[in-house]
Design an enzyme around this catalytic site. Structure first.
Site, PDB file in Angstrom:
ATOM      1  N   ARG A  72       0.834  -1.201   0.000  1.00 13.10           N
ATOM      2  CA  ARG A  72       0.000   0.000   0.000  1.00 13.10           C
ATOM      3  C   ARG A  72       0.869   1.251   0.000  1.00 13.10           C
ATOM      4  O   ARG A  72       1.833   1.346   0.768  1.00 13.10           O
ATOM      5  CB  ARG A  72      -0.921   0.000   1.228  1.00 13.10           C
ATOM      6  CG  ARG A  72      -1.832  -1.222   1.190  1.00 13.10           C
ATOM      7  CD  ARG A  72      -2.923  -1.170   2.224  1.00 13.10           C
ATOM      8  NE  ARG A  72      -3.722  -2.394   2.112  1.00 13.10           N
ATOM      9  CZ  ARG A  72      -4.695  -2.733   2.934  1.00 13.10           C
ATOM     10  NH1 ARG A  72      -5.008  -1.927   3.953  1.00 13.10           N
ATOM     11  NH2 ARG A  72      -5.378  -3.837   2.762  1.00 13.10           N
ATOM     12  N   ARG A 117       1.859   0.523  10.380  1.00 16.36           N
ATOM     13  CA  ARG A 117       1.454   1.007   9.059  1.00 16.36           C
ATOM     14  C   ARG A 117       2.651   0.939   8.114  1.00 16.36           C
ATOM     15  O   ARG A 117       3.483   1.831   8.067  1.00 16.36           O
ATOM     16  CB  ARG A 117       0.924   2.446   9.171  1.00 16.36           C
ATOM     17  CG  ARG A 117       0.252   2.971   7.910  1.00 16.36           C
ATOM     18  CD  ARG A 117      -0.407   4.326   8.151  1.00 16.36           C
ATOM     19  NE  ARG A 117      -1.418   4.239   9.194  1.00 16.36           N
ATOM     20  CZ  ARG A 117      -2.678   3.860   8.983  1.00 16.36           C
ATOM     21  NH1 ARG A 117      -3.073   3.569   7.776  1.00 16.36           N
ATOM     22  NH2 ARG A 117      -3.526   3.808   9.980  1.00 16.36           N
ATOM     23  N   GLU A 120      -6.853  -1.801  15.144  1.00 17.64           N
ATOM     24  CA  GLU A 120      -7.431  -2.686  14.131  1.00 17.64           C
ATOM     25  C   GLU A 120      -6.445  -3.771  13.705  1.00 17.64           C
ATOM     26  O   GLU A 120      -5.288  -3.496  13.406  1.00 17.64           O
ATOM     27  CB  GLU A 120      -7.826  -1.849  12.902  1.00 17.64           C
ATOM     28  CG  GLU A 120      -8.422  -2.683  11.787  1.00 17.64           C
ATOM     29  CD  GLU A 120      -8.656  -1.869  10.514  1.00 17.64           C
ATOM     30  OE1 GLU A 120      -8.777  -0.625  10.607  1.00 17.64           O
ATOM     31  OE2 GLU A 120      -8.709  -2.484   9.438  1.00 17.64           O
ATOM     32  N   SER A 173     -10.512  -6.574   9.399  1.00 19.91           N
ATOM     33  CA  SER A 173     -11.692  -5.853   8.953  1.00 19.91           C
ATOM     34  C   SER A 173     -12.508  -6.825   8.127  1.00 19.91           C
ATOM     35  O   SER A 173     -12.022  -7.359   7.133  1.00 19.91           O
ATOM     36  CB  SER A 173     -11.250  -4.648   8.110  1.00 19.91           C
ATOM     37  OG  SER A 173     -12.353  -3.812   7.847  1.00 19.91           O
ATOM     38  N   ARG A 219       0.627  -7.053  12.342  1.00 20.66           N
ATOM     39  CA  ARG A 219       0.001  -6.507  13.548  1.00 20.66           C
ATOM     40  C   ARG A 219      -0.201  -7.595  14.593  1.00 20.66           C
ATOM     41  O   ARG A 219      -0.185  -7.319  15.797  1.00 20.66           O
ATOM     42  CB  ARG A 219      -1.336  -5.826  13.195  1.00 20.66           C
ATOM     43  CG  ARG A 219      -1.108  -4.530  12.414  1.00 20.66           C
ATOM     44  CD  ARG A 219      -2.398  -3.758  12.152  1.00 20.66           C
ATOM     45  NE  ARG A 219      -2.120  -2.544  11.385  1.00 20.66           N
ATOM     46  CZ  ARG A 219      -3.040  -1.625  11.076  1.00 20.66           C
ATOM     47  NH1 ARG A 219      -4.310  -1.797  11.468  1.00 20.66           N
ATOM     48  NH2 ARG A 219      -2.705  -0.565  10.389  1.00 20.66           N
TER      49      ARG A 219
END
Length: 432
Positions: free
Chosen positions: A262, A277, A349, A352, A394
RNA sequence: GGAGGAGUGGCCGAGUGGUUUAAGGCGGCGGUCUUGAAAACCGUUGAGCCGCGAGGCUCCGGGGGUUCGAAUCCCUCCUCCUCCGCCA
């Protein structure tokens, strides 16, 4: 993408149905006018085409019979010109209609709460109790380097910021986590595992909704139509693009491990430290193709499947139902799973899980043939769902922070040990 | 990367300018026959769109072109196959 039929029937309801979501209200008005014009033009063009087909056939017949057909030929030619003019206008209208349709977000499911941002989200479940530390728990970006297993500086040298080198136990745990998750989902939850391409084309990205609106979030391979996949959702959902599946094989459940890439444009300054991130991270993704009537139940199941990973790893988490304003563009309903991170004293998070209803299926033309007693059933768009099961980086962060000890070591959760050669504890260099 | 070949309905496959609104076969579905099944026979069976309807239009890998008319001719792109080269 929403269906034209749905837009036509609910045009005046759309502002209410899309409240709280980002979209252009002016585009909706234009859509209504263009749709009406398009249908009128189509009727006219089809009538002319029908006539030309007949006249053209007459030319052939007369010629074969040795008769003169100049009048018919001329009539056919002039009809052709009229058709071409109508078609040019039609193509322009179609283009405009598609532009506005592509840009409209999905209509949230009725069970989704109102709200403009994350403050409107609803915690629906809290599982596990954050551990009480007898010392000040460290963040993983301190723990990792101290243990000699996370190297942010060298990754910055190799590539740049938001990349990390995992070494030794971190690399081993990362690999073990992938294996544990894939085994759990394939052996206990009934998913079929896939190893898809990590590079995807623009048609696939359009199908799942990343394009055309979110190209800035992607890495594109220069001079090509190829992009690094931002999530396995893209290759796996597009497995069945342009297909009509038999109803009997639904629900179809796939899981896939892939790295994800990303660009994180617009995230400058956010989560700059640590693994949270990154431009590249590993993820195990769950994807389902289901009948429309099954999608609410299947979203609950898929979310449970993801939660099970956290429970096996003894990590405290909570389930959050996202409000209308905080959901992704394509989603009809989304649960986020948030894991407790002692280093930040916050839930973050880690998964999702979303139902897209027919939004992606329509964009990607994924249908199923509804079986009917005594003959042919109707073809319908199916529903797609997906969720992280889980984000591996994560998860590694959560293990390091939740299982850290006062001496700087980290205990490996029981369930993970068989996947890393029985390793029970990660110790700082030089410690015994 | 070079040279050839090929892409037609769920599958196989015919079709090289005008009743092809795509032959035929397989598979699927319905039926006849049978105690039941098989076989045989009969019928049926692609997708999308426009129209209240009757009906019509589009689609033969994608896009563009030639023509009164294109699955069929031309250009281009994509994919697959064969051979050569290179490579993990």
């Amino acid at each position: 993408m929403l269906s034209r039929d749905f837009l036509r029937k609910n045009l005046d309801q759309m502002p209410r149905l899309l409240r709280g979501r980002a979209y252009d209200p002016g585009a909706l008005e234009r859509w209504g006018a263009l749709d009406a014009e398009r249908r009128a033009l189509m009727t006219s063009a089809e009538g002319k085409r029908s006539e030309r087909n007949a006249v053209s056939a007459e030319v052939g017949k007369k010629r074969k019979a040795g008769q003169d057909a100049d009048a018919e030929q001329e009539r056919s030619r002039s009809l052709g010109e009229e058709i071409a003019a109508l078609e040019a206008r039609l193509a322009a209208i179609d283009g405009e209609l598609e532009e506005s349709e592509k840009a409209l977000p999905n209509v949230p499911h009725e069970s989704v709460p109102d709200g403009d941002d994350e403050k409107g989200n609803v915690v629906v479940k809290v599982q596990g109790t954050p551990r009480a530390f007898a010392f000040e728990p460290k963040a993983h970006w301190d723990l990792g380097p101290a243990l000699g297993i996370l190297d942010f500086e060298r990754a910055a040298k190799i590539t740049g910021s938001r990349f990390t080198v995992l070494s030794g136990a971190a690399s081993l745990l990362n690999r073990a986590l992938i294996q544990l998750m894939m085994d759990l989902h394939t052996r206990e939850h009934g998913y079929t595992e896939l190893l898809p391409p990590f590079v995807v084309n623009s048609a696939s990205l359009f199908g799942t909704g990343q394009l055309p609106k979110f190209e800035q979030d992607l890495f594109r391979l220069a001079g090509t139509d190829w992009f690094l996949a931002p999530t396995a959702e893209v290759p796996v959902t597009n497995m069945h693009r342009d297909e009509i599946l038999a109803e009997e094989i639904l629900p179809l459940s796939y899981c896939a491990y892939t790295p994800c890439f990303r660009a994180e444009a617009g995230a400058a300054g956010r989560d700059t430290r640590g693994l949270i991130r990154q431009h590249q991270f590993d993820k195990v993704e769950l994807v389902k193709f289901v009948r429309p009537e099954d999608s609410p139940g299947q979203l609950e199941r898929l979310t449970r499947d993801a939660e099970t990973v956290l429970e096996r790893l003894e990590l405290p988490y909570r389930r959050v139902l996202l409000c209308r304003g905080d959901m992704g563009f394509s989603s009809a309903k989304t649960y986020d799973l948030e894991v407790w991170l002692p280093g930040q004293a916050a839930y973050r998070e880690i998964s999702s899980c979303s139902s897209f209803e027919a939004f992606q299926a329509r964009r990607a033309a994924i249908r199923f043939r509804r079986s009917a007693p005594g003959g042919k059933g109707k073809n319908e768009f199916l529903h797609t769902l997906n969720g992280s099961g889980l984000a591996v980086g994560r998860t590694l962060v959560a293990i390091l922070e939740n299982f850290q000890e006062s001496d700087g070591s980290v205990t490996v959760p029981e369930a993970l040990r068989p996947y890393c050669g029985g390793l029970a504890s990660i110790r700082p260099p030089g410690a015994s």
